[in-house]
Design an enzyme around this catalytic site. Structure first.
Site, PDB file in Angstrom:
ATOM      1  N   ARG A   3       0.831  -1.192   0.000  1.00  0.00           N
ATOM      2  CA  ARG A   3       0.000   0.000   0.000  1.00  0.00           C
ATOM      3  C   ARG A   3       0.875   1.256   0.000  1.00  0.00           C
ATOM      4  O   ARG A   3       2.016   1.234   0.429  1.00  0.00           O
ATOM      5  CB  ARG A   3      -0.905   0.005   1.233  1.00  0.00           C
ATOM      6  CG  ARG A   3      -2.005  -1.039   1.218  1.00  0.00           C
ATOM      7  CD  ARG A   3      -2.887  -0.926   2.457  1.00  0.00           C
ATOM      8  NE  ARG A   3      -2.118  -1.009   3.686  1.00  0.00           N
ATOM      9  CZ  ARG A   3      -1.811   0.015   4.472  1.00  0.00           C
ATOM     10  NH1 ARG A   3      -2.208   1.235   4.148  1.00  0.00           N
ATOM     11  NH2 ARG A   3      -1.124  -0.159   5.575  1.00  0.00           N
ATOM     12  N   ARG A  28       2.718 -11.785  -2.179  1.00  0.00           N
ATOM     13  CA  ARG A  28       1.400 -12.135  -1.647  1.00  0.00           C
ATOM     14  C   ARG A  28       0.710 -13.162  -2.522  1.00  0.00           C
ATOM     15  O   ARG A  28       1.040 -13.346  -3.688  1.00  0.00           O
ATOM     16  CB  ARG A  28       0.513 -10.889  -1.588  1.00  0.00           C
ATOM     17  CG  ARG A  28       0.968  -9.823  -0.610  1.00  0.00           C
ATOM     18  CD  ARG A  28       0.364 -10.030   0.751  1.00  0.00           C
ATOM     19  NE  ARG A  28       0.730  -9.006   1.705  1.00  0.00           N
ATOM     20  CZ  ARG A  28       0.139  -8.839   2.878  1.00  0.00           C
ATOM     21  NH1 ARG A  28      -0.862  -9.638   3.219  1.00  0.00           N
ATOM     22  NH2 ARG A  28       0.533  -7.912   3.716  1.00  0.00           N
ATOM     23  N   LYS A  58      -8.034  -2.946   1.284  1.00  0.00           N
ATOM     24  CA  LYS A  58      -7.889  -2.181   2.515  1.00  0.00           C
ATOM     25  C   LYS A  58      -8.675  -0.875   2.476  1.00  0.00           C
ATOM     26  O   LYS A  58      -9.093  -0.360   3.513  1.00  0.00           O
ATOM     27  CB  LYS A  58      -6.412  -1.903   2.796  1.00  0.00           C
ATOM     28  CG  LYS A  58      -5.635  -3.147   3.228  1.00  0.00           C
ATOM     29  CD  LYS A  58      -6.225  -3.786   4.482  1.00  0.00           C
ATOM     30  CE  LYS A  58      -5.355  -4.918   5.001  1.00  0.00           C
ATOM     31  NZ  LYS A  58      -5.949  -5.596   6.192  1.00  0.00           N
ATOM     32  N   ASP A  67      -8.741 -12.158   8.476  1.00  0.00           N
ATOM     33  CA  ASP A  67      -8.211 -10.790   8.551  1.00  0.00           C
ATOM     34  C   ASP A  67      -9.207  -9.729   9.002  1.00  0.00           C
ATOM     35  O   ASP A  67      -8.873  -8.904   9.832  1.00  0.00           O
ATOM     36  CB  ASP A  67      -7.641 -10.402   7.181  1.00  0.00           C
ATOM     37  CG  ASP A  67      -6.755  -9.173   7.239  1.00  0.00           C
ATOM     38  OD1 ASP A  67      -6.025  -9.022   8.224  1.00  0.00           O
ATOM     39  OD2 ASP A  67      -6.794  -8.364   6.298  1.00  0.00           O
ATOM     40  N   THR A 119      -2.524 -15.734  11.759  1.00  0.00           N
ATOM     41  CA  THR A 119      -3.000 -16.647  10.722  1.00  0.00           C
ATOM     42  C   THR A 119      -2.767 -18.100  11.120  1.00  0.00           C
ATOM     43  O   THR A 119      -3.653 -18.960  10.984  1.00  0.00           O
ATOM     44  CB  THR A 119      -2.289 -16.348   9.389  1.00  0.00           C
ATOM     45  OG1 THR A 119      -2.585 -15.015   8.992  1.00  0.00           O
ATOM     46  CG2 THR A 119      -2.746 -17.306   8.306  1.00  0.00           C
ATOM     47  N   HIS A 128     -10.010  -5.863  12.999  1.00  0.00           N
ATOM     48  CA  HIS A 128      -8.873  -6.380  12.229  1.00  0.00           C
ATOM     49  C   HIS A 128      -8.375  -7.612  12.971  1.00  0.00           C
ATOM     50  O   HIS A 128      -7.507  -7.536  13.842  1.00  0.00           O
ATOM     51  CB  HIS A 128      -7.780  -5.316  12.124  1.00  0.00           C
ATOM     52  CG  HIS A 128      -6.672  -5.675  11.190  1.00  0.00           C
ATOM     53  ND1 HIS A 128      -5.392  -5.215  11.330  1.00  0.00           N
ATOM     54  CD2 HIS A 128      -6.655  -6.464  10.086  1.00  0.00           C
ATOM     55  CE1 HIS A 128      -4.627  -5.689  10.364  1.00  0.00           C
ATOM     56  NE2 HIS A 128      -5.379  -6.456   9.598  1.00  0.00           N
ATOM     57  N   SER A 165       1.432  -8.175  12.423  1.00  0.00           N
ATOM     58  CA  SER A 165       2.246  -9.083  11.622  1.00  0.00           C
ATOM     59  C   SER A 165       3.325  -9.731  12.485  1.00  0.00           C
ATOM     60  O   SER A 165       3.988  -9.073  13.288  1.00  0.00           O
ATOM     61  CB  SER A 165       2.899  -8.307  10.477  1.00  0.00           C
ATOM     62  OG  SER A 165       3.712  -9.146   9.694  1.00  0.00           O
TER      63      SER A 165
END
Length: 629
Positions: free
Chosen positions: A150, A420, A297, A353, A339, A316, A334
């Site tokens: 991003r 990704r 996002k 997410d 996950t 989130h 992160s």
């Protein structure tokens, strides 16, 4: 077979006139035996290209071909269930799709909600990337140029004087204001660009699995892979009736990524890249960045505005549910294991997410997953690794030629460490198909504490839960970012500061209300270091962390004897099945108790310093629930 295929297009084309239908049918018949020429061994865009605008150099009208993609894997049934595509051809195409209301009126071929098979064919035929030979099946791969993540400094919200959003948005360096005049210029530029195109891809979808709380989103894209990305990531209409009844979207994103804002200095922006949202006009435009995550996002940020306005709570986090309906939320930045830990063989994944919590319970915002691929192996992340097959979309992943095939190399990060993969959630075996569940029994805040101070698990009061939710703590360690040579705290409000549209205390108040109403229990779980800080102690084993999570979910942690941490005030279990009691008490895990105390006070001071900006804000001052220095 040819006649049958012709009827499918004839049905769609009839909507825009008999002449168009005949022309489209003839084109369809003429192309029925076409195959992809030349293969995809050479990329359409060199990897070094910073702005892959050349993808558009040879656009021609695309004709729908017979699908040639083989049915593979256990997800075949669900991929085939998504079959509501239409192709609109002719001068009335824009009006039929409804984008004429946006000012886009000149496009004569529009592909709406293509199936996964059709998207795969279009991507190849358009030369938009490569076909990668992943272990579990051929997967399309694309390169997004110089933007591999991003561009947060280029995201803007329109400040409409006197509007609801102008009063409620937390205006700051994340929610940057721009003017209605700038938006109008950029919007007109995006519309004018699309009016020069021969074709476009339109996707109508839902954000939110809850019928009560979801939003209807429309995307207008230039390329097939972009529709592929949002088809993976959002909730797809599965019946013709859902599309026919879609009506006016709640929000529309026009992605003109091949264009830039040459007037960015006059517009008082930061660069020629612009991602601009106008909440009151229900529209957004994207310029200059090809990164797929901007689509995802951006909508998440809007949900972070819309849901609280209705009294609901956006989150989130990841979520899963047990066979008995016992649901759990996993918040974490992160590197904390969000996950990995929500992927539990004894529980079904709801989502990985973004979620909401309304009066009926929790629900996934998305219809897929967007995972990092750096150093990915089947041993470390089996669910993600096995999800990479046909219908997944690799993004900025290095491909290496092996025996004439392009094979993903997840360890080569010369392009980016933010490689990704997006994939529809049905690529995860045993996922929770409704993508929603009742009110959560447990709320788990994950942190990777590199100072070695926090226990592997702690039980939080509701006030402490708000404090740690607002803090959103984890730590960075040496080697994770340039210039990091020792453990460094990383506080991200609500575990997602980059996507908060309102002040963090607004979300804390909502969470407090939900916990008080539904009796959810909050926990802090440290997946970081024990026995000393990074470089001295050891990282918590996945076995230890799994045992802590299992104890939370099966109720044994709630019934365990606890001692109260003198500094942080939370309750720490003294024994849990499968967890060394010395590890449960972090001070006992250190060889030098005085060094532990000193480091603990240092970390507590960092918490307190970070929280100063929230003191006195919101309906409750949660400072009182932090460390007692």
């Amino acid at each position: 077979m040819l006649a049958s295929s012709g009827r499918i297009l004839l049905r769609t084309a009839t909507a825009v006139g008999g002449r168009t239908a005949a022309k489209a049918l003839a084109a369809r018949c003429a192309s029925s035996s076409a195959t992809f020429g030349g293969g995809l061994s050479k990329p359409a865009v060199p990897a070094s290209t910073t702005k892959p605008a050349s993808l558009f150099a040879n656009h021609q009208k695309v004709r729908r071909n017979k699908s040639t993609v083989a049915k593979t894997g256990s997800a075949t049934s669900e991929r085939d269930d998504y079959n509501v595509s239409s192709t609109y051809v002719g001068t009335g195409a824009c009006a039929e799709v409804g984008i004429d209301a946006l000012g886009i009126t000149q496009i004569e071929t529009i592909y709406k909600n293509l199936t996964f098979r059709e998207l795969f064919e279009h991507e190849q035929r358009n030369g938009e990337g490569w076909v990668a030979s992943a272990e579990y099946g051929d997967t399309f791969a694309i390169d997004t140029g110089k933007f591999t993540g991003r561009s947060p400094k280029d995201k803007w919200l329109v400040f409409n004087e006197g509007s609801e959003s102008s009063k409620h948005i937390d205006w700051n360096n994340i929610n940057q204001p721009t003017t209605p005049e700038v938006f109008k210029e950029l919007y007109d530029k995006a519309v004018a660009h699309f009016n020069t195109k021969e074709k476009a891809y339109v996707f109508d979808c839902f954000c939110g699995a809850s019928e009560k709380s979801r939003s209807k989103i429309r995307f207008v894209h230039e390329m097939a892979w972009q529709q592929h990305f949002v088809s993976n990531m959002f909730i797809r209409p599965t019946t013709r009736e859902q599309l026919d009844d879609f009506g006016e979207p709640d929000f529309t994103v026009i992605n003109a990524c091949s264009q830039v804002d040459e007037d960015w200095e006059r517009h008082d922006l930061h660069s020629d890249v612009a991602v601009v949202f106008n909440i009151e006009e229900k529209k957004a435009v994207i310029f200059g960045t090809w990164y797929g995550g901007e689509n995802k996002k951006g909508i998440f940020s809007l949900m972070n505005y819309w849901l609280p306005m209705a009294g609901d709570f956006p989150m989130h986090c990841s979520a899963n549910v047990g066979r008995d309906g016992n649901s759990a939320l996993f918040f974490g930045l992160s590197g904390t294991g969000k996950t990995t830990l929500s992927a539990d063989p004894h529980r079904a994944l709801i989502g990985d997410d973004e979620h909401g919590w309304d009066e009926d319970g929790i629900f996934n915002f998305e219809g897929g997953c967007y995972a990092k691929t750096i150093n990915l192996t089947e041993d470390t992340e089996p669910d993600i690794y096995r999800a990479i097959h046909t219908d997944a979309l690799l993004e900025n992943v290095k491909l290496t030629e092996v025996d004439g095939k392009l094979v993903p190399d997840y360890f080569d990060v010369t392009k980016t460490e933010n490689g990704r993969v997006s994939y529809p959630i049905f690529h995860i075996d045993g996922y929770h198909k409704p993508q929603k569940a009742g009110h959560p029994n447990h709320i788990i805040f994950l942190t990777c504490d590199a100072f070695g101070v926090l226990p592997p698990v702690a039980k939080l009061s509701s006030g402490q839960a708000m404090y740690h939710f607002i803090s959103g703590y984890t730590a960075k360690v040496a080697g994770t970012e340039r210039g990091i040579v020792e453990p460094t705290p990383n506080f991200s409000a609500c575990f997602g500061a980059a996507f908060l549209s309102l002040h963090p205390t607004r979300y804390a108040d909502l969470l407090q209300e939900k916990i008080n109403t539904h009796g959810s229990q909050a926990w802090l779980v440290n997946t970081g270091w024990s026995g000393g800080q990074y470089g001295v102690g050891e990282r918590m084993s996945i076995k230890t962390t799994r045992s802590c999570i299992d104890s939370i979910l099966d109720g044994s942690a709630a019934g365990a004897d606890c001692h109260r941490d003198e500094l942080f005030g939370f309750d720490v279990p003294t024994t849990l099945p499968g967890v060394d009691s010395h590890v449960l008490d972090p001070k006992h895990a250190w060889e030098n108790a005085e060094e532990y105390d000193e480091t603990a006070r240092k970390l507590a001071g960092m918490f307190a310093k970070n929280f100063e900006k929230y003191s006195g804000k919101g309906s409750t001052d949660y400072t009182q629930y932090g460390p007692q220095l």
